[in-house]
Design a protein around this motif. Structure first.
Motif, PDB file in Angstrom:
ATOM      1  N   ASP A   1       0.834  -1.209   0.000  1.00 42.70           N
ATOM      2  CA  ASP A   1       0.000   0.000   0.000  1.00 42.70           C
ATOM      3  C   ASP A   1       0.869   1.260   0.000  1.00 42.70           C
ATOM      4  O   ASP A   1       0.638   2.186   0.798  1.00 42.70           O
ATOM      5  N   ASP A   2       1.871   1.250  -0.888  1.00 45.26           N
ATOM      6  CA  ASP A   2       2.768   2.394  -1.110  1.00 45.26           C
ATOM      7  C   ASP A   2       3.717   2.700   0.045  1.00 45.26           C
ATOM      8  O   ASP A   2       4.430   3.704   0.000  1.00 45.26           O
ATOM      9  N   ARG A   3       3.742   1.841   1.074  1.00 47.00           N
ATOM     10  CA  ARG A   3       4.688   2.052   2.173  1.00 47.00           C
ATOM     11  C   ARG A   3       5.725   0.927   2.186  1.00 47.00           C
ATOM     12  O   ARG A   3       5.349  -0.247   2.224  1.00 47.00           O
ATOM     13  N   PRO A   4       7.011   1.247   2.166  1.00 45.84           N
ATOM     14  CA  PRO A   4       8.035   0.205   2.217  1.00 45.84           C
ATOM     15  C   PRO A   4       8.003  -0.493   3.575  1.00 45.84           C
ATOM     16  O   PRO A   4       7.894   0.171   4.598  1.00 45.84           O
ATOM     17  N   LEU A   5       8.075  -1.813   3.571  1.00 47.41           N
ATOM     18  CA  LEU A   5       8.113  -2.544   4.837  1.00 47.41           C
ATOM     19  C   LEU A   5       9.528  -2.511   5.398  1.00 47.41           C
ATOM     20  O   LEU A   5      10.507  -2.455   4.664  1.00 47.41           O
ATOM     21  N   ALA A   6       9.607  -2.579   6.739  1.00 41.20           N
ATOM     22  CA  ALA A   6      10.902  -2.661   7.433  1.00 41.20           C
ATOM     23  C   ALA A   6      10.699  -3.499   8.684  1.00 41.20           C
ATOM     24  O   ALA A   6       9.569  -3.864   9.024  1.00 41.20           O
ATOM     25  N   GLY A   7      11.775  -3.805   9.353  1.00 46.66           N
ATOM     26  CA  GLY A   7      11.698  -4.504  10.640  1.00 46.66           C
ATOM     27  C   GLY A   7      11.085  -5.894  10.511  1.00 46.66           C
ATOM     28  O   GLY A   7      11.233  -6.558   9.490  1.00 46.66           O
TER      29      GLY A   7
ATOM     30  N   LEU B   1       9.048  -6.838   7.358  1.00 48.13           N
ATOM     31  CA  LEU B   1       9.892  -7.130   6.190  1.00 48.13           C
ATOM     32  C   LEU B   1      10.551  -8.497   6.331  1.00 48.13           C
ATOM     33  O   LEU B   1      10.554  -9.306   5.396  1.00 48.13           O
ATOM     34  N   GLU B   2      11.084  -8.777   7.534  1.00 49.85           N
ATOM     35  CA  GLU B   2      11.760 -10.076   7.757  1.00 49.85           C
ATOM     36  C   GLU B   2      10.837 -11.254   7.474  1.00 49.85           C
ATOM     37  O   GLU B   2      11.257 -12.279   6.945  1.00 49.85           O
ATOM     38  N   ARG B   3       9.584 -11.074   7.838  1.00 54.02           N
ATOM     39  CA  ARG B   3       8.623 -12.163   7.627  1.00 54.02           C
ATOM     40  C   ARG B   3       8.453 -12.447   6.135  1.00 54.02           C
ATOM     41  O   ARG B   3       8.392 -13.595   5.707  1.00 54.02           O
ATOM     42  N   VAL B   4       8.406 -11.386   5.342  1.00 53.20           N
ATOM     43  CA  VAL B   4       8.266 -11.566   3.890  1.00 53.20           C
ATOM     44  C   VAL B   4       9.556 -12.148   3.309  1.00 53.20           C
ATOM     45  O   VAL B   4       9.516 -13.037   2.450  1.00 53.20           O
ATOM     46  N   VAL B   5      10.696 -11.685   3.806  1.00 55.03           N
ATOM     47  CA  VAL B   5      11.989 -12.195   3.310  1.00 55.03           C
ATOM     48  C   VAL B   5      12.093 -13.697   3.580  1.00 55.03           C
ATOM     49  O   VAL B   5      12.496 -14.477   2.707  1.00 55.03           O
ATOM     50  N   ARG B   6      11.702 -14.097   4.781  1.00 60.03           N
ATOM     51  CA  ARG B   6      11.724 -15.539   5.097  1.00 60.03           C
ATOM     52  C   ARG B   6      10.843 -16.320   4.129  1.00 60.03           C
ATOM     53  O   ARG B   6      11.180 -17.424   3.709  1.00 60.03           O
ATOM     54  N   HIS B   7       9.713 -15.717   3.773  1.00 61.95           N
ATOM     55  CA  HIS B   7       8.813 -16.411   2.854  1.00 61.95           C
ATOM     56  C   HIS B   7       9.418 -16.479   1.445  1.00 61.95           C
ATOM     57  O   HIS B   7       9.344 -17.521   0.779  1.00 61.95           O
ATOM     58  N   LEU B   8      10.039 -15.386   1.042  1.00 67.12           N
ATOM     59  CA  LEU B   8      10.725 -15.395  -0.265  1.00 67.12           C
ATOM     60  C   LEU B   8      11.833 -16.447  -0.251  1.00 67.12           C
ATOM     61  O   LEU B   8      12.017 -17.181  -1.241  1.00 67.12           O
ATOM     62  N   ASP B   9      12.571 -16.549   0.842  1.00 68.99           N
ATOM     63  CA  ASP B   9      13.650 -17.543   0.966  1.00 68.99           C
ATOM     64  C   ASP B   9      13.111 -18.959   0.764  1.00 68.99           C
ATOM     65  O   ASP B   9      13.736 -19.797   0.110  1.00 68.99           O
TER      66      ASP B   9
END
Lengths: 317, 317
Positions: A54-60, A63-71
C-alpha cells in the motif's frame, strides 16, 4: 492476486509455531471484495529484498517475515536473486480483516509464478501457510477447510464448496482502521497460555463436523450459530491469555448486541470477529439491504464492505 | 442488615443446582456502602407471605424464591406463620451489584432473629447460600472464602481477614440500572452448557490458592491480576453458554480499556465484573481521587460508589 477470507471456525494457536501448523482445523469463506494484488520480480541487481505494501516500504519484523517467505520459495526454485514485491490491498491492513491471509496467498502464488515453479494448489496452500496460517485458505475460493498436521505436509487447505455453492453474504463492518497492537502471529504464540485453550480446541473439532454438514445442506442458522459460538470461544481464549488480548472496542460490543436484536426482529444475521475490533455480519442476500441501511445509519460504523463468496488466488497480468 | 460483596474469584455454576452448592470455591470482599436493610415479622393473621423490596411488592418467581427461603427457616423453627418482609437497598437492584447477596444474607439473619433461632454464623452462611449462593459470603465482613460441597453441610463461607485487614477500594462504576434479562440463578444453570466451564473450574482452584496468599501478604498487583483474569474467565463461560449470555455493554468495554490505560499510566487499578454490565474498579486508597475524577468526567458513567471493606450481616433495631 488473492482475497481475504473470513473464518467460520477460527484458526487460533499453533501445534507448531515455527511451521505454523494450526492447533485445530478451521473452515472459512473466501471473500470477493477484499482483494490483494501483488507483483513479484526477482532481479539480479538487487542487493536486498524490497517490499512495498500500500505504497509504504516494509521494514523490521514485517519485512523479515516476507523475506523468510521469499527464501522458502527461492530455496525450492534454487534461485538466489533478491526480489521486488509490490502489493496493494483494497481494504484496511492489519485490522483483523485477514490482510495477511490475502497477502501471503497472493505473494505465494505470484512468487511461484515468477520463479517458474510448477506447484499444485495443495502445495501452494501449504507454502502460503508458512507465511500466514490463514493464507493457506485464501489459495482457494468459496468454502475452504484448513487441515492441521501432524506434519508440514498434512497442513494444507482444500476447497469444500466453490464460490457458486451458496450465496452467503458477509458484511464487513469497519469500526476502526487502527492497526492492532498485538499482531496475530504474536497472539497465536500466546494461545496456549490461556487456561481455556485446550477446551476450545476440543470443542472446535465437534463444531467443524457440524459445520461441514450445515454447509453441505445450506443450513444457514446452524452455520451462523457455529460461527458466532467459535468467535466467542476464540476471543475467550484471547482475553484469558497472559498477557490478556482484548480486541473488542465499545463499538464492537454495540454491533454484537445489534446483531442479536436483528435476530429477535426476524432477520437472519450472525456475527463473527477475527483478531481485531471489526465485526463480520453473516447473512443471506434477502437481508442485505435492510442491514446495510441500519449499519450505514450508525455513526460508529466507518464503512461496510458487502462481500459474497470469492475466487481463490490466481496469477494475473 | 447486610452488605453486598464483590467476588475476587467468582461463583458461577453449581455442583448441585437445587441446593446451590457452587462448582468452585470463591473469595470475596464485603462492601461497606452497598447496604440492604430488611425487616421480617411473622404474623398469625397473614394468609400469605408479603415481600416488598424497594417499595415494590414482589410477585411471580422472585416472590416464590423468597417464600421458599422463608419456608426453610420456618421448618427449622417449627413455625407456620406467614411473614411480612420489607427490604431496602441503597444501590441498584438486579444489575450485577450483588443485590441478591446482601438481600438473602439480610433476610436470613433477620428471619433467624425474628424466629428466635440461635444459629452459628456458619449455619447462617449455609442457610443464606440456599437463597443465593453469594449471600453465604455476605454473612461475613472483610475478605471471605466460600467453600463448595460435597454436601450442603460443607458449603458455607468463612472469613479470611476482617474488614480492617487491608483498605482495598472498590469503585463500583454504574453504567446501567436496567435489570438484566437473564437473572444469575438462570445463568448458574447454564454454566455447564459452556464448553469452557470445566477448564475454568480447574483454573479457579489454582487462582484461589494464589489469591489467599496474596491477601495474606497484601500483594495488590497479584490480587488485581487474579480478579481480572477470573472475571474474564467467568464472562467467557457466560458468553459461550447455550444460550449465550453477553452482559457487557459498549460502556463496559470502554471501562475495561480505561482500566488498562490507567495501569500503563502507573495507577494501580484492576477491573472485575459480576453478572451484569457494571464494572468494579479495584484500587488502593492513594489512587481513589484520581480515578473518581476521571470516572465522573466520563458521560457514560451514571454513578460511582466508592466502597471499602465492610462488616458482615447483623441484627439491628
Amino acid at each position: 492476486e488473492a482475497r481475504a477470507n473470513i473464518a467460520l471456525t477460527k484458526y487460533w494457536g499453533n501445534a507448531d509455531d515455527d511451521l505454523r501448523i494450526p492447533a485445530n482445523e478451521s473452515i472459512s469463506l473466501t471473500l470477493d471484495r477484499t482483494r490483494t494484488v501483488t507483483t513479484v520480480s526477482f532481479q539480479a541487481d538487487l542487493k536486498a529484498d524490497e517490499v512495498v505494501v500500500d505504497d509504504r516500504p516494509l521494514a523490521g519484523p514485517a519485512l523479515e517475515r516476507v523475506v523468510r517467505h521469499l527464501d522458502l520459495l527461492r530455496d525450492l526454485a534454487g534461485v538466489t536473486w533478491r526480489a521486488r514485491v509490490v502489493s496493494h490491498n483494497n481494504f484496511p491492513t492489519g485490522a483483523g480483516i485477514a490482510s495477511s491471509a490475502s497477502g501471503f496467498a497472493a505473494l505465494t502464488v505470484a512468487c511461484a509464478g515468477a520463479l517458474g515453479l510448477d506447484l499444485s494448489t495443495r502445495d501452494l496452500s501449504r507454502l502460503a501457510r508458512r507465511g500466514s496460517g490463514s493464507a493457506a485458505r485464501s489459495v482457494f475460493g468459496g468454502f475452504v477447510l484448513l487441515h492441521t498436521g501432524p506434519s508440514d505436509e498434512d497442513a494444507f487447505a482444500e476447497p469444500l464448496h466453490g464460490p457458486d455453492w451458496w450465496e452467503i453474504c458477509d458484511l464487513v463492518v469497519i469500526l476502526s482502521r487502527v492497526e492492532k497492537r498485538v499482531p496475530s502471529t504474536a497472539g497465536h504464540h500466546l494461545a496456549r497460555t490461556s487456561p481455556l485453550h485446550p477446551a476450545r480446541v476440543a470443542r472446535v473439532a465437534a463444531l467443524n463436523e457440524r459445520l461441514r454438514q450445515a454447509l453441505a445442506e445450506r443450513d444457514f442458522a446452524t452455520v451462523g450459530e457455529i460461527a458466532e459460538e467459535d468467535a466467542l470461544l476464540m476471543h475467550a481464549v484471547m482475553m484469558t491469555s497472559r498477557p490478556s488480548l482484548v480486541y473488542w472496542l465499545p463499538e464492537t460490543m454495540a454491533i454484537i448486541h445489534r446483531v442479536r436484536r436483528w435476530r429477535e426482529e426476524g432477520v437472519q444475521a450472525y456475527f463473527t470477529i477475527d483478531a481485531g475490533p471489526n465485526v463480520h455480519v453473516l447473512t443471506l442476500p434477502e437481508y442485505v439491504d435492510r442491514l446495510l441501511t441500519d449499519l450505514r445509519a450508525d455513526p460508529t460504523v466507518q464503512e461496510v464492505l458487502a462481500c459474497r463468496p470469492g475466487e481463490g488466488a490466481s496469477l494475473i497480468g
